[in-house]
Design a protein around this motif. Sequence first.
Motif, short mmCIF file in Angstrom:
data_model
loop_
_atom_site.label_atom_id
_atom_site.label_comp_id
_atom_site.label_asym_id
_atom_site.label_seq_id
_atom_site.Cartn_x
_atom_site.Cartn_y
_atom_site.Cartn_z
N ARG A 155 9.18 1.47 0.84
CA ARG A 155 9.15 0.01 0.79
C ARG A 155 8.72 -0.59 2.13
O ARG A 155 7.87 -1.49 2.19
N GLN A 156 9.28 -0.08 3.21
CA GLN A 156 8.98 -0.65 4.52
C GLN A 156 7.56 -0.31 4.99
O GLN A 156 6.92 -1.12 5.67
N LEU A 157 7.06 0.87 4.64
CA LEU A 157 5.67 1.20 4.97
C LEU A 157 4.72 0.28 4.20
O LEU A 157 3.70 -0.17 4.74
N LEU A 158 5.05 -0.02 2.95
CA LEU A 158 4.24 -0.97 2.19
C LEU A 158 4.31 -2.36 2.82
O LEU A 158 3.30 -3.05 2.93
N ALA A 159 5.51 -2.75 3.24
CA ALA A 159 5.69 -4.06 3.85
C ALA A 159 4.89 -4.18 5.14
O ALA A 159 4.36 -5.24 5.46
N GLN A 160 4.80 -3.09 5.89
CA GLN A 160 4.09 -3.11 7.17
C GLN A 160 2.59 -2.84 7.02
O GLN A 160 1.87 -2.83 8.02
N GLY A 161 2.14 -2.61 5.79
CA GLY A 161 0.73 -2.36 5.57
C GLY A 161 0.29 -0.97 5.96
O GLY A 161 -0.92 -0.69 6.08
N LEU A 162 1.25 -0.05 6.16
CA LEU A 162 0.93 1.33 6.52
C LEU A 162 0.74 2.21 5.29
O LEU A 162 0.46 3.39 5.41
N LEU A 163 0.89 1.61 4.14
CA LEU A 163 0.75 2.28 2.85
C LEU A 163 0.21 1.23 1.89
O LEU A 163 0.44 0.03 2.07
N ALA A 164 -0.53 1.64 0.89
CA ALA A 164 -1.14 0.68 -0.03
C ALA A 164 -0.87 1.07 -1.47
O ALA A 164 -0.50 2.21 -1.77
N VAL A 165 -1.05 0.10 -2.37
CA VAL A 165 -0.86 0.29 -3.80
C VAL A 165 -2.21 0.30 -4.48
O VAL A 165 -3.05 -0.56 -4.22
N ASP A 166 -2.44 1.25 -5.34
CA ASP A 166 -3.68 1.31 -6.11
C ASP A 166 -3.74 0.13 -7.08
O ASP A 166 -2.70 -0.37 -7.53
N ALA A 167 -4.93 -0.29 -7.40
CA ALA A 167 -5.11 -1.38 -8.36
C ALA A 167 -5.22 -0.84 -9.78
O ALA A 167 -5.79 -1.50 -10.64
N ASP A 168 -4.66 0.35 -10.03
CA ASP A 168 -4.79 0.96 -11.36
C ASP A 168 -3.75 0.48 -12.36
O ASP A 168 -3.77 0.86 -13.53
N TYR A 211 -0.58 1.19 -12.31
CA TYR A 211 0.53 2.14 -12.50
C TYR A 211 1.42 2.27 -11.27
O TYR A 211 2.34 3.08 -11.26
N GLY A 212 1.13 1.52 -10.23
CA GLY A 212 1.96 1.58 -9.03
C GLY A 212 1.77 2.83 -8.21
O GLY A 212 2.68 3.23 -7.45
N THR A 213 0.63 3.50 -8.36
CA THR A 213 0.38 4.69 -7.54
C THR A 213 0.08 4.29 -6.11
O THR A 213 -0.43 3.20 -5.84
N LEU A 214 0.40 5.18 -5.19
CA LEU A 214 0.30 4.87 -3.77
C LEU A 214 -0.89 5.58 -3.14
O LEU A 214 -1.24 6.71 -3.53
N ARG A 215 -1.49 4.95 -2.14
CA ARG A 215 -2.61 5.54 -1.41
C ARG A 215 -2.48 5.16 0.06
O ARG A 215 -1.68 4.29 0.43
N LEU A 216 -3.28 5.82 0.88
CA LEU A 216 -3.29 5.50 2.30
C LEU A 216 -3.95 4.13 2.52
O LEU A 216 -4.82 3.72 1.76
N SER A 217 -3.51 3.45 3.57
CA SER A 217 -4.17 2.20 3.96
C SER A 217 -5.07 2.47 5.16
O SER A 217 -5.12 3.60 5.68
N VAL A 218 -5.73 1.43 5.64
CA VAL A 218 -6.65 1.62 6.77
C VAL A 218 -5.91 1.97 8.05
O VAL A 218 -6.50 2.51 8.99
N THR A 219 -4.60 1.67 8.10
CA THR A 219 -3.82 1.96 9.31
C THR A 219 -2.98 3.22 9.20
O THR A 219 -2.28 3.58 10.16
N SER A 220 -3.03 3.89 8.06
CA SER A 220 -2.21 5.10 7.88
C SER A 220 -2.59 6.19 8.88
O SER A 220 -1.73 6.95 9.35
#
Length: 634
Positions: A496-509, A511-520
């Motif tokens: 949750r906190q990595l998503l909040a900080q933009g260090l993790l991203a959510v796919d637009a599929d 289904y709530g799958t997770l992917r790396l962000s540009v800052t990961s």
Amino acid sequence: MTQGRGPVAWGRGAGRAPAARRVGAVTATALDVLARVFGYDAFRGQQAEIIDTVVQGGDAIVLMPTGAGKSLCYQVPALVRPGTGVVVSPLIALMQDQVDALSALGVRAGFLNSTQDGHARRQVEEAFAAGELDLLYLAPERLRVPSTLELLDRGTVSLFAIDEAHCVAQWGHDFRPDYLQLSLLHKRWPTVPRIALTATATETTHAEIARRLQLEDARHFVASFDRPNIQYRIVPKDNPRAQLLELLRTEHPGDSGIVYCLSRASVEQTAQHLVDQGIPALPYHAGLDREVRATNQSRFLREDGLVMVATIAFGMGIDKPDVRFVAHLDLPKSVEGYYQETGRAGRDGLPATAWLAYGLQDVVQQRRMIDTSDGDAAHRRRLGAHLDAMLALCETVECRRVRLLAYFGQPSTPCGNCDTCLAPPESWDGTVAAQKLLSTIVRLERERGQRYGAGHLVDILLGKRTARVTQLGHDSLTVFRVGTELTEPEWRGVVRQLLAQGLLAVDADGYGTLRLSVTSADVLTGARQVELRREVVRSRTRGPRGSAQGSARTGGAAPELDAAASAVFERLRAWRASTAKEQGVPAYVVFHDATLREIATRAPASLDELGTVTGVGVTKREKYGPALLEALHA
């Protein structure tokens, strides 16, 4: 809306004041109106300066929190200046109650909106043209009708008040296209003063209000947005309906409150759940029949102890002063919206709770909604910026109030009356944990070419050989069971906190799958350290009926009544409920809780003594005084 009481209330003109005379920064007449009509002996904060500006014919923009007395800033000048004050408001469903409340004070008021039939409109129009109204409420769309403009030309307008002025801001939280035309007021009536008011606006929204309404040359009054009587609390989401039920049973039994949910289905299910548990609750959302919505809103305003479960379609302008709590079961989309919604609690200045249950799925859902929303990239960036600010408020280890006020450009100090002040959370170095989680995503993408949701990633990190993990062969990954130092809830907090900080991203599929962000990559290489918040186990910080316990700053919160005064207060509330029901008006139109508390404490023995109580003006003393004193000394 109830039409039986008539669309307009006018009588002997108890609210009308004689010609004003200057005394210092404010007119003596304005002070006389304040005492005689509204029952207050002094202005608060910037009210005197605002009122003086408008009385003398100047324009004003007023940013003032809910419950701070914005309405007086145009109601008093309307009673001092010759003519009728015209109030432009989007709150069509509440105009009857606003007129009722003013009528109870002896003020001649009426409204014009789409709920009236032709006869009712003509009554109001004739009263306005004859100079028999002190205040006239208009829905903004009425100003598109030529006959309305012609009507205003036939009478004498003392001022224009543009209420809920944030509605003019296209990127604010409650945009109303009809508000964009309100610059015509100045073009058509250039000598009539205008006052625009709102309870919440960032510096950007503030500037847009001034520009769109052509009020750049107006005097700007920005009060502190602090509501010290509200205790802000954000808790980790874990069976939110059960958490809500505990809040209501242990801290707010029998209190009126609002519960906000994101979806219509959740509104109806939550309302039914509360009813099944013995708590009187009503649903409200745009999908309900219009009459059902109107009935539910009317009941909430008029009855004590009801809980309204609603989408954000409910609430703007709700003038019920004794809302003791506002609860959110889903994450608001912006800090502005959150502040506006929580501001509906504690308008009477007594202790109130703003409670939010917030979890991983909220972040996933909001991120996905932004990525798939209509509009261009700039629009999505704006939505993302709003969400980032809301997430920062949720994840802060600092004072919630300091963070909230900073969003509106107002510096503050720790309040002592929010969850992070009362039970400070710890921060910890989560860099290694973040690297483990991100590495799991990397390996799944590289080796298997697939992405997964948070639950599956956490199962791998904890070494759980679930059917899915073993079937997919993920128990053979090098990251399998490398995260046993944290529990499952702790790992979900990391996600949750990595998503909040933009260090993790959510796919637009979808289904709530997770992917790396540009800052990961910065985290994976060790170039960026990750500070995370560790939740603490909290004890209850409020007693029954919203009493503050151990708070360092409770603002205008009244002290707890002793047993004898409490019994008198409940007797007066019962009298008020019966009186309000007979008259078909909300209970607060008769008297606010704060006024009844003072009466219960002071026990006035005569009408003259009753007249010295805050909130008891001349008209209310004459109308309700004898019966109230009888109930008081029964």
